[in-house]
Write an enzyme that holds these catalytic residues in place. Structure first.
Site, PDB file in Angstrom:
ATOM      1  N   CYS A   1      -3.430   5.622  -3.019  1.00 46.51           N
ATOM      2  CA  CYS A   1      -2.191   4.851  -3.207  1.00 46.51           C
ATOM      3  C   CYS A   1      -1.875   4.020  -1.976  1.00 46.51           C
ATOM      4  O   CYS A   1      -1.738   4.549  -0.869  1.00 46.51           O
ATOM      5  CB  CYS A   1      -1.038   5.802  -3.525  1.00 46.51           C
ATOM      6  SG  CYS A   1       0.551   4.955  -3.661  1.00 46.51           S
TER       7      CYS A   1
ATOM      8  N   ARG B   1       2.497   4.021  -0.104  1.00 41.61           N
ATOM      9  CA  ARG B   1       3.072   5.288   0.352  1.00 41.61           C
ATOM     10  C   ARG B   1       4.135   5.200   1.432  1.00 41.61           C
ATOM     11  O   ARG B   1       4.639   6.228   1.865  1.00 41.61           O
ATOM     12  CB  ARG B   1       1.935   6.210   0.827  1.00 41.61           C
ATOM     13  CG  ARG B   1       1.118   6.751  -0.308  1.00 41.61           C
ATOM     14  CD  ARG B   1      -0.021   7.607   0.202  1.00 41.61           C
ATOM     15  NE  ARG B   1      -1.227   6.839   0.473  1.00 41.61           N
ATOM     16  CZ  ARG B   1      -2.276   7.299   1.138  1.00 41.61           C
ATOM     17  NH1 ARG B   1      -2.239   8.512   1.641  1.00 41.61           N
ATOM     18  NH2 ARG B   1      -3.351   6.541   1.325  1.00 41.61           N
TER      19      ARG B   1
ATOM     20  N   TRP C   1       6.568   1.355  -8.376  1.00 40.63           N
ATOM     21  CA  TRP C   1       6.637   0.035  -8.998  1.00 40.63           C
ATOM     22  C   TRP C   1       5.249  -0.567  -8.959  1.00 40.63           C
ATOM     23  O   TRP C   1       4.370  -0.081  -8.225  1.00 40.63           O
ATOM     24  CB  TRP C   1       7.655  -0.874  -8.296  1.00 40.63           C
ATOM     25  CG  TRP C   1       7.417  -1.063  -6.828  1.00 40.63           C
ATOM     26  CD1 TRP C   1       6.557  -1.958  -6.228  1.00 40.63           C
ATOM     27  CD2 TRP C   1       8.045  -0.345  -5.758  1.00 40.63           C
ATOM     28  NE1 TRP C   1       6.620  -1.832  -4.864  1.00 40.63           N
ATOM     29  CE2 TRP C   1       7.528  -0.850  -4.549  1.00 40.63           C
ATOM     30  CE3 TRP C   1       9.015   0.673  -5.708  1.00 40.63           C
ATOM     31  CZ2 TRP C   1       7.925  -0.376  -3.302  1.00 40.63           C
ATOM     32  CZ3 TRP C   1       9.404   1.143  -4.463  1.00 40.63           C
ATOM     33  CH2 TRP C   1       8.864   0.622  -3.287  1.00 40.63           C
TER      34      TRP C   1
ATOM     35  N   GLU D   1      -2.493  -4.961 -10.194  1.00 41.72           N
ATOM     36  CA  GLU D   1      -2.828  -3.912 -11.167  1.00 41.72           C
ATOM     37  C   GLU D   1      -2.799  -4.474 -12.587  1.00 41.72           C
ATOM     38  O   GLU D   1      -3.596  -4.094 -13.439  1.00 41.72           O
ATOM     39  CB  GLU D   1      -1.835  -2.745 -11.073  1.00 41.72           C
ATOM     40  CG  GLU D   1      -1.820  -2.056  -9.720  1.00 41.72           C
ATOM     41  CD  GLU D   1      -0.855  -0.882  -9.723  1.00 41.72           C
ATOM     42  OE1 GLU D   1       0.296  -1.076  -9.287  1.00 41.72           O
ATOM     43  OE2 GLU D   1      -1.235   0.200 -10.194  1.00 41.72           O
TER      44      GLU D   1
END
Ligand code: ARG
Length: 403
Positions: free
Chosen positions: A92, A95, A264, A269
């Site tokens: 991720c 973070r 979010w 993506e």
């Protein structure tokens, strides 16, 4: 232009899939107890303000473990554990804000109906009218007497993929098997390119059951391009909330198989993967054609040019709709800030380069130009093979063998 026909014509199909068997839950072990005590120590180290002294809490946990084979996290431990699991998620990039994760304690929910209600509340509170708040709902853990509940979907909000007789797909081609599965369970999808799939909720005492999501709990953004009016006519859209629902949250030796969480979106993506991957919506050629690009030669870089315009459309549409999203340059810089902050706190940041570097313009984001610590840390989120298979409609209980 009839957009759904055009879409359908451009969308690739996925190959047929097979089934797998459920994995039995493992009994508690000495390793779980060690992990539990390590976690309690970590909690006290990072939060020394506890009213219960460390040695008292360690003894309590040890005793509960001896008597029941497990132990119950306090609300503070649960909140801390879930936040640190995010902090440790090496794939991720987002973070930086791990410590502000909103944690909803849903351990008391038992029936599929209650779980469904809480999941809808999660969607509403996480979506927050577009000002998306990173949120996790933590349901009952696995215990030696009973496994915790599960949701089969890999995300709370996903679009159906309908296989057509000619092998093409309407909708998200990654979800054709899952769509077949819920249709066999009785779901009647309208057949469009962006139909929100129902949830499949399973508990120890109940068979997997279907639940629809109310339309007003699912915020969606119609996509348009700031400079190309024709783009809106493609009738593309995407949901505002990415909420992963098939990863097991493991905190201090305890497994929570249902702990859906959301952040979010980062624009790529959607604009570089969901709408572009050949086994998803596969839209690059369509966008290139609409842009009038010369696709006869790779060297015209028509793919790259179409990709950038698609990503411009995603970011533009979300921000115009008042839905929180970030671009990959901003999110990359934030990640470096996160690394610096963590370093100052004396911690290392586990990170997987292949996931952290964005799928567009990798080399012009700062996250590209360095190496990362790869060693996994606890607590964390885990994707089990059986959960992955269920999320893609490969049902471990044989429902899909009847095909
Ligand atoms: N990549 C996934 C999707 O497109 C979502 C993964 C989580 N992403 C996030 N921004 N929290 O739906």
């Amino acid at each position: 232009m009839n957009s759904s026909d055009t879409l359908a014509a451009r969308i690739a199909s996925t190959p047929d899939t097979h089934t797998s068997l459920p994995v039995p839950s493992t009994p508690p072990s000495q390793a779980d107890l060690t992990e539990a005590l390590d976690f309690v120590r970590q909690h006290h180290r990072e939060h020394p303000e506890q009213t219960v002294p460390l040695h008292t809490r360690l003894r309590q946990v040890q005793r509960q473990f001896d008597e029941t084979g497990t132990y119950r996290h306090t609300t503070e431990e649960l909140t801390f554990g879930a936040r640190v699991a995010w902090r440790n998620s090496s794939r991720c990039i987002g973070r930086l804000y791990w410590n502000s994760l909103q944690v909803l304690d849903r351990r008391e929910a038992t029936t599929p109906e209650e779980i469904h209600e809480h999941l809808i509340t999660h969607l509403r509170r996480g979506t927050n009218g577009g000002r998306i708040r990173p949120t996790i709902s933590v349901f009952a853990p696995d215990t030696p007497d009973r496994p915790g509940p599960r949701v089969w979907n890999d995300q709370l909000i996903r679009y159906a993929g309908y296989r057509r007789p000619d092998g093409s797909v309407v909708g998200d081609a990654a979800y054709t098997d899952f769509t077949d599965l819920v249709q066999r369970m009785g779901w009647n999808g309208p057949g469009g390119p962006f139909d929100v799939l129902p949830l499949v909720i399973a508990t120890h005492d109940t068979k997997p059951q279907l639940f629809d999501l109310p339309a007003d709990a699912v915020l969606e953004v119609p996509l348009r391009h700031p400079d190309h009016p024709w783009f809106a006519e493609l009738d593309l859209r995407w949901h505002a909330l990415p909420a992963i629902s098939n990863m097991r949250l493991r905190i201090g030796g305890v497994d929570y198989p249902l702990a859906p969480f959301n952040g979010w979106y980062m624009g790529t993506e959607i604009g570089a993967r969901n709408l572009v991957d050949e086994d998803r919506y596969n839209l690059l050629s369509l966008v290139a054609a609409c842009l009038g690009l010369d696709t006869s030669d790779e060297a015209t870089l028509w793919r790259d040019r179409a990709l950038v315009e698609l990503n411009v459309a995603v970011l533009h549409s979300f921000s115009e709709a008042g839905v929180r999203i970030s671009d990959h340059h901003t999110e990359s810089r934030r990640f470096l800030t996160h690394l610096e902050k963590e370093e100052r706190a004396g911690r290392t940041v586990p990170a997987d380069w292949t996931w952290i570097v964005p799928p567009v313009s990798g080399g012009i984001t700062p996250v590209f130009h360095r190496y990362y610590d790869e060693a996994d840390q606890n607590p964390n989120f885990h994707l089990d093979d059986d959960a992955r298979d269920r999320g893609r409609g490969r049902c471990p209980y044989g429902h899909d063998r009847q095909r």
